[in-house]
Design an enzyme around this catalytic site. Structure first.
Site, PDB file in Angstrom:
ATOM      1  N   LYS A  22       0.780  -1.162   0.017  1.00 20.14           N
ATOM      2  CA  LYS A  22      -0.048  -0.063  -0.006  1.00 20.14           C
ATOM      3  C   LYS A  22       0.909   1.245   0.014  1.00 20.14           C
ATOM      4  CE  LYS A  22      -1.736   1.388   4.172  1.00 20.14           C
ATOM      5  NZ  LYS A  22      -1.185   2.989   4.285  1.00 20.14           N
ATOM      6  N   ASN A  23       1.887   1.190   0.806  1.00 17.42           N
ATOM      7  CA  ASN A  23       2.723   2.461   0.974  1.00 17.42           C
ATOM      8  C   ASN A  23       3.714   2.794  -0.226  1.00 17.42           C
ATOM      9  OD1 ASN A  23       1.309   3.001   3.494  1.00 17.42           O
ATOM     10  ND2 ASN A  23       3.201   2.398   4.738  1.00 17.42           N
ATOM     11  N   CYS A 116      -5.039  13.384  13.507  1.00 17.88           N
ATOM     12  CA  CYS A 116      -4.649  12.026  13.215  1.00 17.88           C
ATOM     13  C   CYS A 116      -4.584  11.252  14.467  1.00 17.88           C
ATOM     14  CB  CYS A 116      -3.376  11.778  12.518  1.00 17.88           C
ATOM     15  SG  CYS A 116      -2.867  10.137  12.053  1.00 17.88           S
ATOM     16  N   ARG A 121       1.469  14.461  13.625  1.00 20.18           N
ATOM     17  CA  ARG A 121       1.859  14.151  12.091  1.00 20.18           C
ATOM     18  C   ARG A 121       1.827  15.439  11.334  1.00 20.18           C
ATOM     19  NH1 ARG A 121      -0.167   8.011  10.218  1.00 20.18           N
ATOM     20  NH2 ARG A 121       1.619   8.464   8.968  1.00 20.18           N
ATOM     21  N   ASP A 307       5.380   0.334  12.055  1.00 21.03           N
ATOM     22  CA  ASP A 307       4.120  -0.040  11.378  1.00 21.03           C
ATOM     23  C   ASP A 307       4.063  -1.693  11.744  1.00 21.03           C
ATOM     24  OD1 ASP A 307       3.119   2.266  10.156  1.00 21.03           O
ATOM     25  OD2 ASP A 307       3.573   1.613   8.160  1.00 21.03           O
ATOM     26  N   ARG A 399      -8.257  -0.747   5.388  1.00 18.93           N
ATOM     27  CA  ARG A 399      -7.276   0.207   4.840  1.00 18.93           C
ATOM     28  C   ARG A 399      -5.968  -0.654   4.441  1.00 18.93           C
ATOM     29  NH1 ARG A 399      -5.627   4.410   8.385  1.00 18.93           N
ATOM     30  NH2 ARG A 399      -4.487   4.645   6.963  1.00 18.93           N
TER      31      ARG A 399
HETATM   32  C1  UD1 Z   1       4.819   6.784   6.098  1.00 20.34           C
HETATM   33  C2  UD1 Z   1       3.900   5.420   5.863  1.00 20.34           C
HETATM   34  C3  UD1 Z   1       3.374   5.021   7.470  1.00 20.34           C
HETATM   35  C4  UD1 Z   1       4.565   4.948   8.232  1.00 20.34           C
HETATM   36  C5  UD1 Z   1       5.476   5.983   8.311  1.00 20.34           C
HETATM   37  C6  UD1 Z   1       6.772   5.838   9.082  1.00 20.34           C
HETATM   38  C7  UD1 Z   1       3.008   5.903   3.899  1.00 20.34           C
HETATM   39  C8  UD1 Z   1       1.649   6.070   3.066  1.00 20.34           C
HETATM   40  N1  UD1 Z   1       2.752   5.906   4.996  1.00 20.34           N
HETATM   41  O1  UD1 Z   1       3.851   7.710   6.744  1.00 20.34           O
HETATM   42  O2  UD1 Z   1       2.525   3.964   7.291  1.00 20.34           O
HETATM   43  O3  UD1 Z   1       4.013   4.546   9.463  1.00 20.34           O
HETATM   44  O4  UD1 Z   1       5.983   6.218   7.028  1.00 20.34           O
HETATM   45  O5  UD1 Z   1       7.599   4.533   8.758  1.00 20.34           O
HETATM   46  O6  UD1 Z   1       3.962   5.685   3.294  1.00 20.34           O
HETATM   47  N2  UD1 Z   1       7.231  14.464  10.304  1.00 20.34           N
HETATM   48  C9  UD1 Z   1       7.347  15.628  10.524  1.00 20.34           C
HETATM   49  N3  UD1 Z   1       7.186  16.625   9.387  1.00 20.34           N
HETATM   50  C10 UD1 Z   1       6.835  16.234   8.235  1.00 20.34           C
HETATM   51  C11 UD1 Z   1       6.467  14.782   7.890  1.00 20.34           C
HETATM   52  C12 UD1 Z   1       6.757  13.928   8.985  1.00 20.34           C
HETATM   53  O7  UD1 Z   1       7.724  16.032  11.538  1.00 20.34           O
HETATM   54  O8  UD1 Z   1       6.742  16.894   7.398  1.00 20.34           O
HETATM   55  C13 UD1 Z   1       7.445  13.331  11.395  1.00 20.34           C
HETATM   56  C14 UD1 Z   1       6.037  12.563  11.583  1.00 20.34           C
HETATM   57  O9  UD1 Z   1       5.458  13.077  12.707  1.00 20.34           O
HETATM   58  C15 UD1 Z   1       6.977  11.335  12.175  1.00 20.34           C
HETATM   59  C16 UD1 Z   1       8.072  11.182  11.300  1.00 20.34           C
HETATM   60  O10 UD1 Z   1       8.440  12.471  10.701  1.00 20.34           O
HETATM   61  O11 UD1 Z   1       7.156  11.682  13.659  1.00 20.34           O
HETATM   62  C17 UD1 Z   1       8.233  10.177  10.137  1.00 20.34           C
HETATM   63  O12 UD1 Z   1       6.999  10.367   9.403  1.00 20.34           O
HETATM   64  P1  UD1 Z   1       7.024   9.924   7.996  1.00 20.34           P
HETATM   65  O13 UD1 Z   1       8.138   9.022   7.652  1.00 20.34           O
HETATM   66  O14 UD1 Z   1       6.842  11.057   7.121  1.00 20.34           O
HETATM   67  O15 UD1 Z   1       5.719   9.056   7.929  1.00 20.34           O
HETATM   68  P2  UD1 Z   1       4.482   9.228   6.591  1.00 20.34           P
HETATM   69  O16 UD1 Z   1       5.250   9.198   5.288  1.00 20.34           O
HETATM   70  O17 UD1 Z   1       3.467  10.184   7.069  1.00 20.34           O
END
Ligand code: UD1
Length: 421
Positions: A22-23, A116, A121, A307, A399
């Site tokens: 999915k990701n 969320c 997030r 995850d 999901r």
């Molecule tokens: C993706 C995965 C999700 C997984 C996560 C971490 C998808 C669709 N989802 O989510 O299943 O749990 O990676 O492996 O691929 N952060 C910030 N600022 C930002 C973005 C992120 O501070 O702009 C922080 C987040 O709050 C979190 C960390 O960075 O603490 C990692 O998040 P991120 O790797 O971005 O997760 P997602 O891409 O949302």
């Protein structure tokens, strides 16, 4: 709302086909916005999150043709570069359209995702990356507006202060069409990010350093269509590995290689689970369900994935000794703890860490799923519990897990889905 009824105690035995991730599929679908030609994806899982992103893309104007495990996405004519709140709030990953839209069309408006269940997030890193490429970002009326300079985005150096999967993906997609060279430092190493980069190269992008934390991207004027097979879902695979292990079963996870497991493979082996790669995939077994407590800390890939944290906690709840599980990626990702405790698990939370002391037996109970991975941890616990468990709010599982009931019953588990009123 549908429920799952699981009668615990049956050792899983058989084969489970692992689907596309999915990701990986979500950013790949967003990448279709980067070209007027069709992008054909195979090994696409049939999941609610995929359906949500199809709706987002369709309302932008993407033509979507779906077949069995395939998606053909054509973004020839995109009259609308706005992603509305109603869809984005259902799935945060919708923010992945931001980079491609601003790179190809010069502007985009994407609703702020809203609250969320697993922490705040933020998306500041996505926005920082686009700003580095010259986009002007403003926030208004709940929307992020991004505007490229008149000549389009411009290559630059993007240094991520923190590893983010989604922000890396947005940055890579935007840089693919930016003028000049972009260097991305501290890019996420997750296999799904590499999968996206490989697909973009097949579309004509020039990305070097794939799989490393430093990517160098030579922007091109336009991308073309391509065909791409979505990488296997390492989280689905890990979930079934733990399900097999907790029941003392033996299951072959088809279509997946150990390279996708990262630190999860080491943690499982240390816990007493045998993982043997074979021609078909990986055979997972755990004689007598004899497990040992292992400490894990979630970390970006190749670290132990957040995850799989909830599922691993379910596994550890029946292991001999104790296990300290520490969550470093998301705050508030322990919603499964009270539910596992209702099934007899012995878990104590201390801030970001959970101390799990293995118990002899888990017991069936009525429990509530609160998010996707929390739900799968309850399934794992229920498979090993004495008696019957009812898991409410199964829609969370839809999901991320395709044909979960079929895959588990195919290995001898006693699971049924009960349609809710
Ligand atoms: C993706 C995965 C999700 C997984 C996560 C971490 C998808 C669709 N989802 O989510 O299943 O749990 O990676 O492996 O691929 N952060 C910030 N600022 C930002 C973005 C992120 O501070 O702009 C922080 C987040 O709050 C979190 C960390 O960075 O603490 C990692 O998040 P991120 O790797 O971005 O997760 P997602 O891409 O949302």
């Amino acid at each position: 709302m549908d429920r799952l009824r699981i009668a615990g105690g049956a050792a899983l035995d058989g084969e489970i086909p692992i689907g596309g991730a999915k990701n990986a599929a979500l950013p790949l679908m967003a990448a279709s916005l980067l070209t007027a030609e069709p992008l054909e994806l195979t090994n696409v899982p049939r999941l609610r999150d995929i359906a949500t992103l199809i709706r987002v893309l369709e309302q932008h104007g993407v033509e979507v043709e779906s077949g069995a495990g395939t998606l053909r996405l054509t973004a020839a004519d995109i009259p609308n570069t706005m992603a509305p709140y109603d869809l984005v709030r259902q799935m945060r990953a919708s923010v992945l359209v931001l980079g491609p839209l601003v790179a190809r069309f010069g502007n985009a408006a994407v609703s702020l995702p809203g609250g969320c269940a697993i922490g705040s997030r933020p998306i500041d890193l996505h926005l920082m990356a686009l700003e580095q490429l010259g986009a002007e970002i403003s926030l208004g009326r709940g929307y992020i507006h991004a505007e490229a300079p008149p000549g389009g985005l411009v290559g630059n150096r993007i240094i991520f202060p923190k590893v983010s999967v989604g922000a890396s993906e947005n940055a890579i997609m935007a840089a693919a069409l930016a003028r000049g060279t972009t260097a991305i430092e501290n890019a996420a190493l997750e296999p799904e990010v590499a999968d996206l980069a490989h697909c973009l190269n097949a579309m004509g992008a020039r990305i070097e350093g794939i799989g490393s934390e430093r990517l160098v991207i030579e922007g091109v004027d336009e991308l073309h269509g391509a065909q791409h097979r979505v990488v296997a879902d390492r989280i689905e695979a890990g979930t079934y590995a733990m399900a097999a292990a907790i029941t003392g079963g033996s299951v072959t996870l088809q279509n997946v290689g150990e390279d996708l497991f990262g630190a999860a493979a080491a943690a499982l082996r240390e816990a007493g689970v045998a993982l043997e790669p074979n021609g078909a995939g990986i055979r997972v077994s755990c004689a007598d369900g004899d497990l040992t407590g292992v400490d894990v800390i979630t970390d970006p890939f190749p670290g132990f994935p957040t995850d799989l944290q909830a599922q691993f906690m379910a596994l550890m709840s029946k292991a001999g000794g104790a296990s300290m599980i520490t969550e470093t990626i998301f705050e508030n990702r322990y919603m499964h703890v009270p539910e596992l405790k209702r099934m007899g698990a012995n878990v104590n939370l201390h801030g970001a860490s959970a101390m799990v002391r293995g118990v002899e037996k888990l017991y069936g109970a009525e429990v509530m799923a609160t998010d996707l991975r929390a739900s799968s941890s309850l399934v794992i616990a229920a498979l090993a519990a004495e008696g019957e468990t009812t898991i409410n709010r199964v829609y969370h599982l839809d999901r991320g897990y395709e044909r979960l009931v079929e895959k588990l019953t195919g290995c001898g588990a006693r699971v049924e889905r009960i349609a809710g009123s």
